[in-house]
Enzyme design. Sequence first.
Site, PDB file in Angstrom:
ATOM      1  N   SER A  72      43.507  25.016  39.457  1.00  0.00           N
ATOM      2  CA  SER A  72      44.313  25.533  38.976  1.00  0.00           C
ATOM      3  C   SER A  72      45.818  24.597  39.563  1.00  0.00           C
ATOM      4  O   SER A  72      46.478  25.153  38.023  1.00  0.00           O
ATOM      5  CB  SER A  72      44.744  26.942  39.400  1.00  0.00           C
ATOM      6  N   LYS A 114      42.777  35.779  32.714  1.00  0.00           N
ATOM      7  CA  LYS A 114      43.235  34.186  31.916  1.00  0.00           C
ATOM      8  C   LYS A 114      42.464  34.259  30.775  1.00  0.00           C
ATOM      9  O   LYS A 114      43.373  35.061  29.416  1.00  0.00           O
ATOM     10  CB  LYS A 114      42.955  33.129  32.579  1.00  0.00           C
ATOM     11  N   HIS A 142      39.616  29.616  36.239  1.00  0.00           N
ATOM     12  CA  HIS A 142      40.210  28.768  35.211  1.00  0.00           C
ATOM     13  C   HIS A 142      39.073  28.062  34.161  1.00  0.00           C
ATOM     14  O   HIS A 142      39.320  26.881  33.061  1.00  0.00           O
ATOM     15  CB  HIS A 142      40.893  27.700  35.763  1.00  0.00           C
TER      16      HIS A 142
END
Length: 395
Positions: free
Chosen positions: A183, A242, A211
Amino acid sequence: MKLLQQKLASYTEPQKAKAAGIYPYFRAISSEQDTEVIINGKKVLMFGSNCYSGLVTDPRVREAAIEATKKYGTGMAGSPFLNGTLDIHKDLEKKLAAYAGKEDAMIYSTGFEVNLGVVSCLTGREDYILWDEQDHASIIEGRRLSFSQSLKYKHNDMASLEAQLQKCNPDKVKLIVTDGVFSMEGDVCKLPDIVDLAHKYDASIMVDEAHGIGVFGKGGRGVCDHFGLTDEVDLIMGTFSKSFASLGGFIATDEVITNYLRHHSRSYIFTASITPAATAAVSAALDIMLAEPERQDHLWENTHYALEGFRQMGCEIGHTETPIIPLFIRDNNLTFLITRELLDEGIFVNPVVSPAVAPDDTLIRFSLMATHTREQVTFALEKIQKVFRSHNLIP
């Protein structure tokens, strides 16, 4: 002053940064989390978000959250183990399992709690957890809570991983835990090599796709799908905060593992379930990601354009190959100062300094969304070039 306060009063780094006018945290946003936000009454371009899909402001996601709130209320008031399971929780778990290519899935209240609760309880005292030195803090906290033997390997260094595997008792469980996309610096794990080593040493694999989802793989399924290795990975973790534009997290795996986790994972059993609004938002976001692959395509167009721009201007960006682009500064205070100066220029980015990274590895974290326009990215590149040149970081 009591002893506790006396001990903690010696920590004055935030006060020093505030006095210097370069404190970069807790910047209050007074608008929705879009590509453009409002800070102190001023419009600023957001290049610090983790919502790679750009769905956090999508009206379809909003409406799903609103309708779920109307039907189910605002909260759960209990854990999934007791009173906190709704039919929409179970429906979402089935969708996530199918999406991840696994038999079953479990929803946790945050992504952090997934790693904390899974890594800490799967292996026993005589077993092993092998982890990349740049794994997310939630993985590190999970292995700290585990009674298993903890073996760290150098970042993306397969020789180091193999050396650690060779230390393990071949008759004991060996769990390799890695981020799919790291990340801070945006590089990708060497999953094919990890799978080969797992076969050689009879190890299991857990991949944190926080991610990677929305970025890699068909329908944004992540790094495991990207490499065609979903079946080789025992546990796939994801977060809702996210690309899924909500809050919470999940673990997808086989039913033998979920049966154990549902009755032993403390951060699952002893935390209230995610809200109806969050649950419905994830479900809607997942449907949109599958129905609109052009969203993911545009994210990669933005990424390639930005990467080329940073390379041309001479920025040091490391080994990233993702929408997460590190701009190395290699000085704590200068990283803070540049973050503030970029905000003054209308660009929101995130500083990453020690102890999150080594003092010589401090950086600006620039991240892209599918909804950024070419004009917005170009504007950001121009402003970053201006500020970096003023500090002699680029020619």
